[in-house]
Design a protein around this motif. Structure first.
Motif, short mmCIF file in Angstrom:
data_model
loop_
_atom_site.label_atom_id
_atom_site.label_comp_id
_atom_site.label_asym_id
_atom_site.label_seq_id
_atom_site.Cartn_x
_atom_site.Cartn_y
_atom_site.Cartn_z
N PRO A 1 20.37 13.10 -4.72
CA PRO A 1 19.42 14.22 -4.64
C PRO A 1 18.66 14.28 -3.31
O PRO A 1 18.23 15.37 -2.90
CB PRO A 1 18.46 13.96 -5.81
N LEU A 2 18.50 13.14 -2.65
CA LEU A 2 17.81 13.12 -1.35
C LEU A 2 18.72 13.54 -0.21
O LEU A 2 18.25 13.74 0.91
CB LEU A 2 17.27 11.72 -1.08
N LEU A 3 20.01 13.68 -0.49
CA LEU A 3 20.99 14.01 0.55
C LEU A 3 21.44 15.47 0.49
O LEU A 3 22.49 15.81 1.06
CB LEU A 3 22.23 13.11 0.41
N ALA B 1 18.62 0.21 -13.43
CA ALA B 1 19.70 1.10 -13.01
C ALA B 1 20.78 0.32 -12.27
O ALA B 1 20.48 -0.55 -11.44
CB ALA B 1 19.14 2.21 -12.11
N GLY B 2 22.05 0.65 -12.55
CA GLY B 2 23.16 0.06 -11.83
C GLY B 2 23.36 0.76 -10.50
O GLY B 2 22.74 1.79 -10.20
N VAL C 1 23.17 5.58 -6.94
CA VAL C 1 23.79 6.51 -5.98
C VAL C 1 23.63 7.95 -6.45
O VAL C 1 23.20 8.83 -5.69
CB VAL C 1 25.28 6.17 -5.79
N TRP C 2 23.98 8.24 -7.71
CA TRP C 2 24.01 9.62 -8.17
C TRP C 2 22.65 10.14 -8.60
O TRP C 2 22.38 11.34 -8.47
CB TRP C 2 25.00 9.76 -9.33
N VAL D 1 29.89 10.07 -0.01
CA VAL D 1 28.61 9.58 -0.51
C VAL D 1 28.73 8.10 -0.91
O VAL D 1 27.86 7.28 -0.56
CB VAL D 1 28.12 10.43 -1.70
N LEU D 2 29.79 7.76 -1.62
CA LEU D 2 29.97 6.37 -2.05
C LEU D 2 30.15 5.43 -0.86
O LEU D 2 29.50 4.38 -0.76
CB LEU D 2 31.16 6.26 -2.99
#
Length: 275
Positions: free
Chosen positions: A186-188, A174-175, A180-181, A88-89
């Motif tokens: 959530p969309l993935l 947001a950073g 990402v999280w 994911v990252l």
């Protein structure tokens, strides 16, 4: 009547496809329930005359199968979790971050997917051994912490996330990690579940690398314990024990797929439709 005939034809076609696919599992189940004498019957019986579960207890007496089962759960679970995080990252970085050499680096990662495992086996062994991690769980896990296929899959899905959504999150303060999280991951969900299934099954069934790096039988995963059980298969007397061990070893992968099948099918349908 045409609709009924079409449904009947569709059901028959599905049955014809399912029977060859499920027959090995069915044969494994009935063979594990048979006794040694019935296994020698010619022609073979299609259902045990006197079903018995004794082979399942003999599995744990013949080899340390329980410890191997726990080892596999630990190794496959940790490897799957690591692959999900790193994929994911990395997928987010390759899809949404702009930096020099991004495309070359991405395709370099993808190119490693085409290397035969036997080519990387010796270099990996020497690298892990030089770190003093031979015959350790960490030594097994080290090459499994990231997966190029996972990076490729996540990059393709993250690329579909609208940039406007990310910009709105940045305006709210947001950073990047929080984006990402909290926004992207959530969309993935379909992609994450699919990758989790692929990864867990792959690492659960991995044989060559654990065999190369582990020497202590107490640390063996279940596939190596199965290889020890196969020494019993030369005698018909123990074939039911081998089948029982193979059935037990198959249960976690079957359970993972059954639990996540809906999301898995949804991910396959999504990859085929672009709008």
């Amino acid at each position: 009547m045409r609709r009924a005939a079409a449904r009947a034809a569709g059901t028959a076609a599905i049955a014809l496809v399912m029977v060859p696919a499920l027959f090995p599992l069915y044969w494994m189940v009935i063979s594990s329930l048979k006794g040694p004498q019935e296994l020698q019957t010619i022609p073979p019986t299609w259902w045990p005359r006197s079903p018995s579960l004794s082979a399942f207890t003999e599995v744990f007496d013949a080899v340390p199968f329980g410890a191997a089962f726990v080892n596999s759960l630990l190794l496959a679970g940790l490897a799957t979790a690591s692959v999900l995080v790193t994929s994911v990252l990395a997928g987010y970085v390759f899809a949404k971050c702009r930096f020099r050499g991004r495309e070359a680096l991405f395709w370099g990662v993808v190119a490693t997917m085409f290397l035969p495992p036997v080519v990387t086996l010796v270099p990996l062994y020497w690298m892990v051994s030089s770190l003093g991690l031979a015959d350790t769980y960490l030594g097994v896990l080290l090459p499994w912490l990231a997966n190029p296929f996972g990076v490729f899959l996540m990059r393709q899905f993250v690329a579909d996330v609208p940039d406007e959504l990310l910009d709105a999150a940045r305006i709210d303060g947001a950073g990047e990690l929080r984006i990402v999280w909290r926004v992207v991951t959530p969309l993935l969900k379909p992609a994450v579940v699919s990758l989790a299934i692929f990864s867990f099954v792959f690492y659960w069934n991995s044989f060559i690398w654990p065999l190369s790096i582990l020497q202590d039988d107490a640390k063996f995963p279940v596939v190596l314990a199965l290889s020890q059980l196969l020494s019993y298969s030369t005698s018909v007397q123990y074939q039911n024990v081998v089948m029982a061990g193979a059935l037990i070893a198959s249960l976690p992968t079957i359970a993972v797929f059954l639990v996540a099948q809906r999301v898995f099918v949804a991910s396959l349908s999504r990859t085929g439709v672009k709008g």
